[in-house]
Design a protein around this motif. Sequence first.
Motif, PDB file in Angstrom:
ATOM      1  N   GLY A 285       0.892  -1.314  -0.021  1.00 60.26           N
ATOM      2  CA  GLY A 285       0.004   0.051   0.014  1.00 60.26           C
ATOM      3  C   GLY A 285       0.971   1.053  -0.204  1.00 60.26           C
ATOM      4  N   TYR A 286       2.267   1.089   0.252  1.00 60.01           N
ATOM      5  CA  TYR A 286       3.006   2.375   0.272  1.00 60.01           C
ATOM      6  C   TYR A 286       3.986   2.160  -0.671  1.00 60.01           C
ATOM      7  CZ  TYR A 286       0.927   3.819   4.585  1.00 60.01           C
ATOM      8  OH  TYR A 286      -0.176   4.012   5.700  1.00 60.01           O
ATOM      9  N   LEU A 287       3.891   1.511  -1.697  1.00 58.18           N
ATOM     10  CA  LEU A 287       4.595   1.261  -2.823  1.00 58.18           C
ATOM     11  C   LEU A 287       4.696   2.940  -3.846  1.00 58.18           C
ATOM     12  CD1 LEU A 287       4.577  -2.237  -4.329  1.00 58.18           C
ATOM     13  CD2 LEU A 287       6.604  -0.957  -3.453  1.00 58.18           C
ATOM     14  N   ASP A 288       3.683   3.401  -3.525  1.00 64.25           N
ATOM     15  CA  ASP A 288       3.287   4.875  -4.362  1.00 64.25           C
ATOM     16  C   ASP A 288       3.889   5.786  -3.631  1.00 64.25           C
ATOM     17  OD1 ASP A 288       2.585   3.552  -6.649  1.00 64.25           O
ATOM     18  OD2 ASP A 288       0.635   3.483  -6.272  1.00 64.25           O
ATOM     19  N   ASP A 289       4.043   5.614  -2.154  1.00 67.58           N
ATOM     20  CA  ASP A 289       4.563   6.756  -1.527  1.00 67.58           C
ATOM     21  C   ASP A 289       6.029   7.138  -1.746  1.00 67.58           C
ATOM     22  OD1 ASP A 289       5.533   8.187   0.738  1.00 67.58           O
ATOM     23  OD2 ASP A 289       4.383   7.287   2.145  1.00 67.58           O
ATOM     24  N   ASP A 290       6.178   8.180  -2.551  1.00 69.23           N
ATOM     25  CA  ASP A 290       7.629   8.587  -3.014  1.00 69.23           C
ATOM     26  C   ASP A 290       8.523   8.866  -2.015  1.00 69.23           C
ATOM     27  OD1 ASP A 290       6.747   8.480  -5.533  1.00 69.23           O
ATOM     28  OD2 ASP A 290       6.212  10.850  -5.515  1.00 69.23           O
ATOM     29  N   ALA A 291       7.897   9.204  -0.712  1.00 66.88           N
ATOM     30  CA  ALA A 291       9.179   9.615   0.497  1.00 66.88           C
ATOM     31  C   ALA A 291       9.522   8.147   0.978  1.00 66.88           C
ATOM     32  CB  ALA A 291       8.244  10.042   1.419  1.00 66.88           C
ATOM     33  N   ILE A 292       9.012   7.026   0.842  1.00 68.57           N
ATOM     34  CA  ILE A 292       9.490   5.764   1.272  1.00 68.57           C
ATOM     35  C   ILE A 292       9.509   4.627   0.548  1.00 68.57           C
ATOM     36  CG2 ILE A 292       8.736   6.602   3.623  1.00 68.57           C
ATOM     37  CD1 ILE A 292       6.478   4.422   3.519  1.00 68.57           C
ATOM     38  N   SER A 293       8.976   4.688  -0.743  1.00 68.42           N
ATOM     39  CA  SER A 293       9.045   3.462  -1.555  1.00 68.42           C
ATOM     40  C   SER A 293      10.229   2.783  -1.678  1.00 68.42           C
ATOM     41  CB  SER A 293       8.599   4.038  -2.917  1.00 68.42           C
ATOM     42  OG  SER A 293       9.365   5.029  -3.613  1.00 68.42           O
ATOM     43  N   GLY A 294      11.403   3.404  -1.643  1.00 64.08           N
ATOM     44  CA  GLY A 294      12.753   2.630  -1.671  1.00 64.08           C
ATOM     45  C   GLY A 294      12.897   1.748  -0.654  1.00 64.08           C
TER      46      GLY A 294
END
Length: 102
Positions: free
Chosen positions: A79-88
């Motif tokens: 659900g957070y793969l699209d969260d640019d701040a933490i996707s890595g």
Amino acid sequence: MSKQSAEKAFASTEVKCICEALVSIAFYESDWKWAQNKCLEFLHNENPEIRGLAATCLGHIARIHRQLEKEKVLIALRGYLDDDAISGQVEDALDDIDMFLK
């Protein structure tokens, strides 16, 4: 860090205290399920530093303890793969889970 000390840190508003507690429980807490659930809770935090570290710590739990509620954690992380701040960090945690939990 004891559960009680970790809970005190989690109740604080200090990012550093929360982050130190997350790392401590991921590495040293024998109750992996409690640690996992705390990390999942902080995965939803508004602060990206805390969110990202929570994701990383889920990977640490998989690596160190070789246990997680895999499907529950995978759904939350994806659900957070699209969260640019933490996707890595999310991708790294997913890789750790894939590697250490067969």
